[in-house]
Design an enzyme around this catalytic site. Structure first.
Site, PDB file in Angstrom:
ATOM      1  N   LYS A  43     -16.657-101.632 -14.872  1.00  0.00           N
ATOM      2  CA  LYS A  43     -17.273-100.312 -13.991  1.00  0.00           C
ATOM      3  C   LYS A  43     -16.535 -99.138 -14.424  1.00  0.00           C
ATOM      4  O   LYS A  43     -17.022 -98.190 -14.767  1.00  0.00           O
ATOM      5  CB  LYS A  43     -17.556-100.534 -12.693  1.00  0.00           C
ATOM      6  CG  LYS A  43     -18.135-101.925 -12.331  1.00  0.00           C
ATOM      7  CD  LYS A  43     -18.429-102.028 -10.740  1.00  0.00           C
ATOM      8  CE  LYS A  43     -17.414-102.180  -9.819  1.00  0.00           C
ATOM      9  NZ  LYS A  43     -16.608-103.383 -10.379  1.00  0.00           N
ATOM     10  N   ARG A  81     -21.426-101.461  -1.994  1.00  0.00           N
ATOM     11  CA  ARG A  81     -21.106-102.718  -2.262  1.00  0.00           C
ATOM     12  C   ARG A  81     -21.610-103.527  -1.104  1.00  0.00           C
ATOM     13  O   ARG A  81     -21.508-104.747  -0.961  1.00  0.00           O
ATOM     14  CB  ARG A  81     -19.785-102.803  -1.858  1.00  0.00           C
ATOM     15  CG  ARG A  81     -18.806-102.586  -3.225  1.00  0.00           C
ATOM     16  CD  ARG A  81     -17.298-102.454  -3.115  1.00  0.00           C
ATOM     17  NE  ARG A  81     -16.633-103.191  -4.226  1.00  0.00           N
ATOM     18  CZ  ARG A  81     -15.816-102.786  -5.044  1.00  0.00           C
ATOM     19  NH1 ARG A  81     -15.779-101.269  -5.158  1.00  0.00           N
ATOM     20  NH2 ARG A  81     -14.970-103.326  -6.007  1.00  0.00           N
ATOM     21  N   ARG A  93      -5.037-105.977 -15.833  1.00  0.00           N
ATOM     22  CA  ARG A  93      -5.478-104.754 -15.551  1.00  0.00           C
ATOM     23  C   ARG A  93      -4.172-103.913 -15.557  1.00  0.00           C
ATOM     24  O   ARG A  93      -3.514-104.612 -14.485  1.00  0.00           O
ATOM     25  CB  ARG A  93      -6.410-104.673 -14.622  1.00  0.00           C
ATOM     26  CG  ARG A  93      -6.654-103.120 -13.963  1.00  0.00           C
ATOM     27  CD  ARG A  93      -7.808-102.661 -13.434  1.00  0.00           C
ATOM     28  NE  ARG A  93      -8.193-103.602 -12.155  1.00  0.00           N
ATOM     29  CZ  ARG A  93      -9.039-103.408 -11.769  1.00  0.00           C
ATOM     30  NH1 ARG A  93     -10.383-102.939 -12.130  1.00  0.00           N
ATOM     31  NH2 ARG A  93      -9.583-104.349 -10.910  1.00  0.00           N
ATOM     32  N   ARG A 122      -2.195-103.391  -9.712  1.00  0.00           N
ATOM     33  CA  ARG A 122      -2.560-103.105  -8.230  1.00  0.00           C
ATOM     34  C   ARG A 122      -2.140-104.570  -7.478  1.00  0.00           C
ATOM     35  O   ARG A 122      -2.231-105.498  -7.894  1.00  0.00           O
ATOM     36  CB  ARG A 122      -4.117-102.740  -8.232  1.00  0.00           C
ATOM     37  CG  ARG A 122      -4.545-101.643  -8.496  1.00  0.00           C
ATOM     38  CD  ARG A 122      -5.924-101.450  -8.876  1.00  0.00           C
ATOM     39  NE  ARG A 122      -6.795-102.181  -7.952  1.00  0.00           N
ATOM     40  CZ  ARG A 122      -8.212-101.924  -8.021  1.00  0.00           C
ATOM     41  NH1 ARG A 122      -8.752-101.303  -9.105  1.00  0.00           N
ATOM     42  NH2 ARG A 122      -8.755-102.938  -7.079  1.00  0.00           N
ATOM     43  N   ARG A 165     -11.718-111.516  -3.170  1.00  0.00           N
ATOM     44  CA  ARG A 165     -12.826-110.573  -3.691  1.00  0.00           C
ATOM     45  C   ARG A 165     -13.832-111.018  -4.448  1.00  0.00           C
ATOM     46  O   ARG A 165     -14.987-110.300  -4.254  1.00  0.00           O
ATOM     47  CB  ARG A 165     -11.908-109.446  -4.564  1.00  0.00           C
ATOM     48  CG  ARG A 165     -10.879-108.822  -3.816  1.00  0.00           C
ATOM     49  CD  ARG A 165      -9.842-108.023  -4.887  1.00  0.00           C
ATOM     50  NE  ARG A 165     -10.364-107.193  -5.853  1.00  0.00           N
ATOM     51  CZ  ARG A 165      -9.817-106.814  -6.920  1.00  0.00           C
ATOM     52  NH1 ARG A 165      -8.645-107.328  -7.151  1.00  0.00           N
ATOM     53  NH2 ARG A 165     -10.294-105.951  -7.668  1.00  0.00           N
TER      54      ARG A 165
END
Ligand code: ADP
Ligand code: ADP
Ligand code: ZN
Length: 216
Positions: A13, A88, A127, A160, A171
């Site tokens: 996204k 969300r 990431r 992160r 998540r």
């Protein structure tokens, strides 16, 4: 143009929202980035959000809606915006509907980026983010030219805290239970477009452009 990007964590996204923002000059709003920024600044709101984010949970709806409410009132949203990571939950989606209705505007489309769980985990664990400008990289799929350094600004890249494997499982569960119902919510409104997120970054962007050109 007013667009929502929907999809599980790691779907791409943020990457695609940046691509759209650059090519079509639309304001990019990422709630995740706003939360990381206010966390870094150490505001009480930021520290409250951190408690949830670090556990892989959603920040409570009232807090999140308040942040978006203020953000959408800024001048740079008049021409349109891309929402990346908001809404969300159904409660957030309804709050957004009310907000837009009060402004006498509506959403143009919702792009749902779909991909299988194993790919999601590979995406998230690789990431890396620039601590300075927020640019997104991936250790395998989109590496920086110099390891650990941002191509754009030379800033240090970091992982992160919520991108570690234990938190990812939580998540994904949160996504399935709380966010996935939005797919039907927007399908019922007739503005949902689902695309195959298992392609390359360029491949996904190509599909997005075809959809955008259809509504421009
Ligand atoms: P999201 O905002 O949905 O969590 P990101 O845009 O941050 O997803 O992408 C997650 C990670 O996967 C990042 O490291 C990014 O560089 C990488 N990535 C994004 N899209 C693709 C793609 N189509 N193919 C391979 N890697 C991708
Ligand atoms: P991802 O790129 O993995 O989809 P984000 O960067 O968008 O993640 O968001 C990181 C975290 O910030 C989320 O896991 C959640 O804790 C919090 N967050 C972001 N957007 C929202 C939202 N709309 N509602 C509640 N919490 C949110
Ligand atoms: Zn940078």
């Amino acid at each position: 143009m007013r667009i929502i990007l929907l999809g599980p964590p790691g779907a791409g996204k943020g990457t695609q929202a940046s691509n759209i923002a650059n090519e079509f000059h639309i304001t990019h709003i990422s709630t995740g980035e706003i939360f990381r920024k206010i966390q870094k600044e150490g505001t009480s709101l930021g520290l409250k959000a951190k408690e949830y984010i670090d556990k892989g949970l959603l920040v409570p709806d009232d807090l999140t809606v308040e942040i978006i409410d203020d953000r959408l009132d800024r001048k740079d949203c008049i021409e349109g915006f891309i929402l990346d990571g908001f809404p969300r939950t159904i409660i957030q989606a309804k709050a957004l509907d009310d907000k837009l209705k009060a402004k006498k505007i509506s959403l143009d489309l919702v792009i749902n980026i779909q991909l299988k769980n194993q790919l999601i985990i590979n995406r998230i664990t690789g990431r890396r983010i620039c601590e300075n400008c927020g640019e997104n990289y991936h250790t395998n799929f989109y590496p920086p030219k110099i390891e650990g350094k941002c191509d754009l600004c030379g800033g240090q890249l970091f992982q992160r805290k919520d991108d570690q494997e234990e938190t990812i499982k939580k998540r994904l569960e949160v996504y399935t239970n709380q966010t996935q119902p939005l797919i039907d919510y927007y399908k019922d409104k007739g503005i949902l477009h689902t695309i195959n997120g298992e392609q390359s970054i360029e491949g996904v962007f190509k599909d997005i452009k075809i959809i955008l050109q259809g509504v421009l």
